[in-house]
Design a protein around this motif. Structure first.
Motif, PDB file in Angstrom:
ATOM      1  N   UNK A  85     -16.600 -31.086  20.799  1.00  0.00           N
ATOM      2  CA  UNK A  85     -17.344 -31.746  22.147  1.00  0.00           C
ATOM      3  C   UNK A  85     -16.217 -31.405  23.302  1.00  0.00           C
ATOM      4  N   UNK A  86     -15.007 -31.645  22.789  1.00  0.00           N
ATOM      5  CA  UNK A  86     -14.001 -31.340  23.713  1.00  0.00           C
ATOM      6  C   UNK A  86     -14.065 -30.062  24.170  1.00  0.00           C
ATOM      7  N   UNK A  87     -14.410 -28.892  23.385  1.00  0.00           N
ATOM      8  CA  UNK A  87     -14.510 -27.768  23.710  1.00  0.00           C
ATOM      9  C   UNK A  87     -15.846 -27.233  24.190  1.00  0.00           C
ATOM     10  N   UNK A  88     -16.721 -28.196  24.519  1.00  0.00           N
ATOM     11  CA  UNK A  88     -17.782 -27.869  25.061  1.00  0.00           C
ATOM     12  C   UNK A  88     -19.057 -27.641  23.963  1.00  0.00           C
ATOM     13  N   UNK A  89     -18.746 -27.902  22.710  1.00  0.00           N
ATOM     14  CA  UNK A  89     -19.677 -27.499  21.621  1.00  0.00           C
ATOM     15  C   UNK A  89     -20.401 -28.673  21.143  1.00  0.00           C
ATOM     16  N   UNK A  90     -21.714 -28.864  21.395  1.00  0.00           N
ATOM     17  CA  UNK A  90     -22.178 -30.228  21.013  1.00  0.00           C
ATOM     18  C   UNK A  90     -22.939 -29.750  19.718  1.00  0.00           C
ATOM     19  N   UNK A  91     -22.849 -30.814  18.750  1.00  0.00           N
ATOM     20  CA  UNK A  91     -23.335 -30.419  17.520  1.00  0.00           C
ATOM     21  C   UNK A  91     -24.613 -31.314  17.031  1.00  0.00           C
ATOM     22  N   UNK A  92     -25.449 -30.671  16.351  1.00  0.00           N
ATOM     23  CA  UNK A  92     -26.648 -31.387  15.781  1.00  0.00           C
ATOM     24  C   UNK A  92     -26.479 -31.122  14.129  1.00  0.00           C
ATOM     25  N   UNK A  93     -26.054 -32.064  13.384  1.00  0.00           N
ATOM     26  CA  UNK A  93     -25.490 -32.034  12.044  1.00  0.00           C
ATOM     27  C   UNK A  93     -26.725 -32.463  11.387  1.00  0.00           C
ATOM     28  N   UNK A  94     -26.803 -31.650  10.182  1.00  0.00           N
ATOM     29  CA  UNK A  94     -28.006 -31.540   9.067  1.00  0.00           C
ATOM     30  C   UNK A  94     -27.294 -31.550   7.666  1.00  0.00           C
ATOM     31  N   UNK A  95     -26.128 -32.400   7.428  1.00  0.00           N
ATOM     32  CA  UNK A  95     -25.479 -32.228   6.215  1.00  0.00           C
ATOM     33  C   UNK A  95     -26.257 -32.036   4.925  1.00  0.00           C
ATOM     34  N   UNK A  96     -25.629 -31.439   4.188  1.00  0.00           N
ATOM     35  CA  UNK A  96     -26.205 -31.048   2.786  1.00  0.00           C
ATOM     36  C   UNK A  96     -25.622 -31.876   1.705  1.00  0.00           C
ATOM     37  N   UNK A  97     -26.236 -32.905   1.204  1.00  0.00           N
ATOM     38  CA  UNK A  97     -25.689 -33.713   0.103  1.00  0.00           C
ATOM     39  C   UNK A  97     -25.915 -33.458  -1.376  1.00  0.00           C
ATOM     40  N   UNK A  98     -25.132 -33.942  -1.952  1.00  0.00           N
ATOM     41  CA  UNK A  98     -25.490 -33.879  -3.599  1.00  0.00           C
ATOM     42  C   UNK A  98     -25.959 -35.366  -3.878  1.00  0.00           C
ATOM     43  N   UNK A  99     -27.365 -35.463  -3.464  1.00  0.00           N
ATOM     44  CA  UNK A  99     -27.906 -36.794  -3.462  1.00  0.00           C
ATOM     45  C   UNK A  99     -27.948 -37.691  -2.158  1.00  0.00           C
ATOM     46  N   UNK A 100     -28.815 -37.154  -1.201  1.00  0.00           N
ATOM     47  CA  UNK A 100     -28.756 -37.618   0.100  1.00  0.00           C
ATOM     48  C   UNK A 100     -29.159 -39.055   0.261  1.00  0.00           C
ATOM     49  N   UNK A 101     -29.890 -39.883  -0.806  1.00  0.00           N
ATOM     50  CA  UNK A 101     -30.252 -41.007  -0.480  1.00  0.00           C
ATOM     51  C   UNK A 101     -29.022 -42.152  -0.224  1.00  0.00           C
ATOM     52  N   UNK A 102     -28.142 -41.667  -1.193  1.00  0.00           N
ATOM     53  CA  UNK A 102     -27.066 -42.642  -1.239  1.00  0.00           C
ATOM     54  C   UNK A 102     -26.032 -42.209  -0.034  1.00  0.00           C
ATOM     55  N   UNK A 103     -26.060 -41.580   0.877  1.00  0.00           N
ATOM     56  CA  UNK A 103     -25.444 -41.243   1.978  1.00  0.00           C
ATOM     57  C   UNK A 103     -26.179 -41.376   3.387  1.00  0.00           C
ATOM     58  N   UNK A 104     -27.418 -41.622   3.135  1.00  0.00           N
ATOM     59  CA  UNK A 104     -28.050 -41.586   4.547  1.00  0.00           C
ATOM     60  C   UNK A 104     -27.859 -42.533   5.548  1.00  0.00           C
ATOM     61  N   UNK A 105     -27.739 -43.699   5.061  1.00  0.00           N
ATOM     62  CA  UNK A 105     -27.495 -44.955   5.975  1.00  0.00           C
ATOM     63  C   UNK A 105     -26.207 -44.650   6.778  1.00  0.00           C
ATOM     64  N   UNK A 106     -25.249 -44.312   6.092  1.00  0.00           N
ATOM     65  CA  UNK A 106     -23.999 -44.430   6.424  1.00  0.00           C
ATOM     66  C   UNK A 106     -23.684 -43.106   7.351  1.00  0.00           C
ATOM     67  N   UNK A 107     -24.598 -41.903   7.259  1.00  0.00           N
ATOM     68  CA  UNK A 107     -24.405 -40.945   8.023  1.00  0.00           C
ATOM     69  C   UNK A 107     -25.554 -40.683   9.301  1.00  0.00           C
ATOM     70  N   UNK A 108     -26.400 -41.803   9.420  1.00  0.00           N
ATOM     71  CA  UNK A 108     -27.549 -41.857  10.141  1.00  0.00           C
ATOM     72  C   UNK A 108     -27.277 -41.476  11.489  1.00  0.00           C
ATOM     73  N   UNK A 109     -26.256 -42.407  12.177  1.00  0.00           N
ATOM     74  CA  UNK A 109     -25.601 -42.121  13.530  1.00  0.00           C
ATOM     75  C   UNK A 109     -25.287 -40.879  13.795  1.00  0.00           C
ATOM     76  N   UNK A 110     -24.835 -40.095  12.966  1.00  0.00           N
ATOM     77  CA  UNK A 110     -24.031 -38.920  13.159  1.00  0.00           C
ATOM     78  C   UNK A 110     -24.965 -37.555  12.973  1.00  0.00           C
ATOM     79  N   UNK A 111     -26.184 -37.839  12.316  1.00  0.00           N
ATOM     80  CA  UNK A 111     -26.862 -36.679  12.072  1.00  0.00           C
ATOM     81  C   UNK A 111     -28.307 -36.599  12.718  1.00  0.00           C
ATOM     82  N   UNK A 112     -28.712 -35.189  12.753  1.00  0.00           N
ATOM     83  CA  UNK A 112     -29.841 -35.033  13.295  1.00  0.00           C
ATOM     84  C   UNK A 112     -30.910 -35.120  12.144  1.00  0.00           C
ATOM     85  N   UNK A 113     -30.485 -34.732  11.024  1.00  0.00           N
ATOM     86  CA  UNK A 113     -31.413 -34.837   9.855  1.00  0.00           C
ATOM     87  C   UNK A 113     -30.384 -34.763   8.609  1.00  0.00           C
ATOM     88  N   UNK A 114     -31.184 -34.638   7.584  1.00  0.00           N
ATOM     89  CA  UNK A 114     -30.542 -34.547   6.152  1.00  0.00           C
ATOM     90  C   UNK A 114     -31.203 -33.331   5.359  1.00  0.00           C
TER      91      UNK A 114
END
Length: 513
Positions: free
Chosen positions: A241-270
């Motif tokens: 962001x400091x370089x002017x690059x804004x991110x829409x993060x859609x992480x690929x998990x090995x089992x997404x449900x276990x990480x969804x709550x923790x990553x919710x504020x950071x992610x555009x999707x899963x």
């Protein structure tokens, strides 16, 4: 005889590469006339029928204008050509497919690979690597793929001008600017190396081919994103962001449900990597709604054809085409936002839908998943089940049973979370009811089929199967499978091959890419 109905990307294919005629000539040269229909017994007439697809593919305009997206996971380690040599003498045939290849590094596994990309002509132009990548983009578009997620294993591959990431960005922009690239740092490789991941993401931000949302955010995913905590990712995104690059993060998990709550504020999707089993594919049907319920996050559903990894050696039982078809129907029925095909080109895991072959370089034995993807992508992107315009039969089977002897390799295969199924499958796309026939071992197996899609399976057994469609007591068309099946004594090479080989035919002939 050839049919080009499904290659409706020609108006854009010439962008950045000369005239429209030059762009289409490159398709003919590198795709191999798309669907060359070799004449078969009992296949006279109906010469305008495409033996690769039972439908007329929607135009590229229709597919790209869909609010949904179909990405395919691009693994750059396996390009169309590694060394630009004649296919019979290239690195794939001499090294990767040979038990003794690469100085015997993979001898215990019987060799590194069991499949390879389709062979092609040697290209005299110095930019042959780029031309091959452009061809891959065209091939993907022809089967309803709207972009690639590119797995990145090294910083230089992303930052160097001649690295695979920059080359893919350049190729996508040249072939069709609507085809987008999503960068995917591989966290299994980088682990907690935040500096490298930051550099990789930043390297694609300025490219017009990199996928950005309407608000300008750069879409980024990552393989096994949950290996690092959200705080680690947040620190990277703040640097960007400091370089002017804004991110829409859609992480690929090995089992997404276990990480969804923790990553919710950071992610555009899963997204999830998924698994190539029918049971796993059907279980994903609830995932899009579950993601949407977490503050409206989007969901990128995995669609996986098969997972057979001689290098490990391990395998997940895909049950011929069932895992692939079940994943697609789950994505469609559940109204997933995006799909990620796992994969386009990871030949080391046999998960590629890119057309494949073996050392024989036959062009009609690894086309089934690629062509089925056209049907299901068209359905997913348009929201309407495609009309079947003519009868096409697809086959999927292995060249030996799962318990076959393999004296030329010392490591046994392991089935993961699945049980071996040894079947021959015929998948029929029919305009009207008919009778399906599989002939093997001097025995005929019959099944009545309604109009639409029918899967017909019989036990795997030695021989070369013949597949037929009959109506009113007469054979409409008939064709032989592309590879011979061996018994429990195994293949003549003594190396185990549990690849699902696949192909198709219509009344006009058989699909040969």
């Amino acid at each position: 005889m050839a049919s080009f109905n499904h290659l409706q990307v020609a108006p854009r294919s010439a962008v950045g590469s000369g005239s429209l005629k030059a762009g289409f000539r490159r398709i003919l040269l590198l795709v191999g006339s798309a669907c060359t229909l070799a004449a078969q017994a009992q296949t006279a007439g109906a010469s305008n029928q495409d033996a690769c697809l039972p439908i007329t593919m929607p135009t590229a305009d229709v597919l790209f204008n869909s609010p949904k997206k179909v990405f395919a996971h691009y693994f750059y380690m396996f390009p169309l050509s590694i060394d630009n040599k004649p296919s019979a003498q290239d690195y794939y045939n001499v090294q990767h497919l040979s038990k003794s290849g690469e100085s015997g590094k993979w001898a215990r596994q019987g060799g590194f690979l069991r499949q390879r990309p389709l062979g092609g002509p040697v290209i005299s132009a110095p930019n042959w690597r780029l031309l091959n990548v452009e061809n891959e983009v065209r091939m993907a578009i022809a089967r309803g793929i709207t972009g690639f997620t590119i797995d990145v294993l090294g910083v230089k591959e992303a930052t160097d001008n001649d690295g695979h990431v920059q080359m893919l960005l350049q190729a996508a922009q040249a072939v069709d600017p609507r085809f987008k690239i999503v960068v995917m740092p591989d966290i299994a490789q980088f682990k907690s190396d935040a500096d490298s991941v930051t550099k990789i993401i930043a390297s694609v931000a300025a490219s017009p081919a990199a996928y950005k949302l309407a608000d300008g955010r750069l879409v980024v995913t990552a393989f096994n994103a949950g290996a690092n905590p959200p705080e680690w990712w947040s620190s990277i995104f703040k640097q960007l962001s400091a370089q002017g690059i804004r991110i829409a993060f859609v992480p690929t998990f090995l089992g997404w449900r276990g990480s969804a709550t923790a990553f919710a504020d950071l992610s555009y999707g899963f997204g999830d990597w998924g698994t190539a089993t029918p049971r796993g594919a059907r279980a994903m049907k609830a995932d899009p709604d579950a993601a949407h319920a977490i503050n409206g996050k989007i969901y990128m559903m995995p669609v996986d054809p098969q997972q057979y990894r001689p290098k490990d050696p391990s395998i997940w039982e895909a049950e011929n085409s069932e895992a692939f078809r079940s994943a697609w129907t789950s994505a469609i029925a559940a109204n997933s936002d995006w799909v990620q095909i796992v994969t386009w080109s990871d030949f080391s895991e046999s998960s590629e839908i890119e057309p494949y072959t073996d050392a024989t370089l036959a062009r009609d034995i690894g086309t089934g998943y690629y062509d089925l993807n056209g049907y299901y992508s068209a359905w997913f992107l348009t929201g309407h089940e495609p009309a079947i315009t003519h009868d096409v039969l697809y086959y999927f089977y292995r060249r030996e049973p799962s318990n076959a002897a393999s004296p030329a390799q010392s490591l046994p295969i392991r089935f993961t979370n699945s049980t071996a199924k040894d079947d021959i499958e015929l998948v029929a796309f029919l305009t009207a009811p008919g009778t399906l026939k599989i002939t093997i071992g001097q025995k005929d197996y019959l099944q009545n089929a309604t109009a639409g899609i029918t899967s017909f399976r019989v036990p795997l057994q030695p021989g070369v199967p013949t597949f037929s469609l009959m109506r009113n007591g007469s054979t409409v068309f008939s064709f032989k499978g592309g590879v011979q099946i061996y018994g429990t004594s195994g293949t003549p090479s003594g190396v185990l091959d549990l690849t699902y080989w696949s192909g198709s035919a219509a009344q006009s002939g058989r699909c040969s890419l």
